[in-house]
Design a protein around this motif. Structure first.
Motif, short mmCIF file in Angstrom:
data_model
loop_
_atom_site.label_atom_id
_atom_site.label_comp_id
_atom_site.label_asym_id
_atom_site.label_seq_id
_atom_site.Cartn_x
_atom_site.Cartn_y
_atom_site.Cartn_z
N SER A 85 0.82 -1.23 0.00
CA SER A 85 0.00 0.00 0.00
C SER A 85 0.85 1.27 0.00
O SER A 85 0.45 2.28 -0.56
N HIS A 86 2.02 1.20 0.62
CA HIS A 86 2.90 2.37 0.71
C HIS A 86 3.81 2.52 -0.52
O HIS A 86 4.67 3.39 -0.55
N ARG A 107 5.60 0.35 -10.28
CA ARG A 107 5.11 0.40 -8.92
C ARG A 107 3.64 -0.01 -8.87
O ARG A 107 2.82 0.45 -9.66
N VAL A 108 3.33 -0.92 -7.94
CA VAL A 108 1.95 -1.36 -7.73
C VAL A 108 1.64 -1.19 -6.26
O VAL A 108 2.34 -1.73 -5.41
N ASP A 109 0.59 -0.41 -5.95
CA ASP A 109 0.24 -0.18 -4.54
C ASP A 109 -1.14 -0.74 -4.18
O ASP A 109 -1.79 -0.27 -3.25
N ILE A 110 -1.55 -1.77 -4.92
CA ILE A 110 -2.85 -2.42 -4.66
C ILE A 110 -2.58 -3.83 -4.12
O ILE A 110 -2.14 -4.71 -4.87
N LYS A 139 14.27 2.58 -4.06
CA LYS A 139 14.34 3.51 -2.92
C LYS A 139 13.94 2.86 -1.60
O LYS A 139 14.17 3.42 -0.53
N SER A 140 13.34 1.66 -1.67
CA SER A 140 12.84 1.01 -0.45
C SER A 140 13.72 -0.13 0.04
O SER A 140 13.41 -0.78 1.03
N LYS A 141 14.83 -0.38 -0.66
CA LYS A 141 15.66 -1.55 -0.33
C LYS A 141 16.33 -1.46 1.05
O LYS A 141 16.71 -2.48 1.61
#
Length: 198
Positions: A111-112, A121-124, A140-142
């Protein structure tokens, strides 16, 4: 959005689910004596199985009913189709790959916007993956602590055969959609089919 605020371990006890199936530790033992249950009716057993599946995957009734209708329209066995649909949700795949400790945590990570499918990017959380898809942690999230702690956790769940994970690159491939034998959950999906077929 409806939120079930019942403590996870209490709900697990009610439904007869091992907390490990949800990614939680089962070290905490209950000191309470188990209640004597009356013989459960056929409807009661069917309802319990549906509640189990909904609770494990974190799905509400309306969405679950939609999944059932889709499973019924697909060729093959309805119950197995339903389990395949639930397993191919993106939040479940993120959990199965070991990028989150629980499905609830995986849902939040998705979701984030920390997850990509085939580079986008998939936020579902309910996004359905397909055979050949590449699920990866966004560049950026690693360094996210929540993902790192999930990976180094001693109780990390083994990755099922229908998935392939590359821990170094923080990505996983969908080799095939799972067959029922590869879904290690104690759910009798036939009882769910019987419940909805009434």
């Amino acid at each position: 959005m409806a939120i079930n605020r019942t403590p996870v371990l209490k709900r697990c006890r009610q439904l007869g689910i091992e907390p490990v199936a949800l990614g939680y530790s089962s070290k905490k033992e209950s000191i309470r004596q188990p209640k004597r249950r009356h013989k459960e009716s056929e409807y009661g057993m069917q309802l319990r199985e549906k509640q189990k599946a909904k609770f494990i995957y974190g799905v509400l009734e309306k969405q679950f009913r939609g999944y059932f209708k889709r499973a019924k329209a697909m060729p093959g066995i309805t119950g197995e189709n339903l389990m395949r649909i639930l397993e191919s949700r993106l939040d479940n795949v993120v959990f199965r790959l070991g990028f989150a400790r629980t499905r609830k945590e995986a849902r939040q990570i998705v979701s984030h916007g920390h997850i990509q499918v085939n580079g986008k990017r998939v936020d579902i959380p309910s996004y359905r993956v397909r055979q050949g898809d590449l699920v990866s942690v966004a560049p950026k999230s690693k360094e996210l602590l929540v993902i790192k702690s999930a990976l180094i956790s001693n109780e990390r769940i083994s990755v099922p055969a229908w998935l392939e994970v590359d821990i170094e690159k923080l990505q996983g491939s969908i080799l095939a959609l799972p067959v029922r034998e590869q879904i290690d959950l104690d759910i009798n999906e036939q009882l769910i089919v019987e419940l909805y077929s009434k």
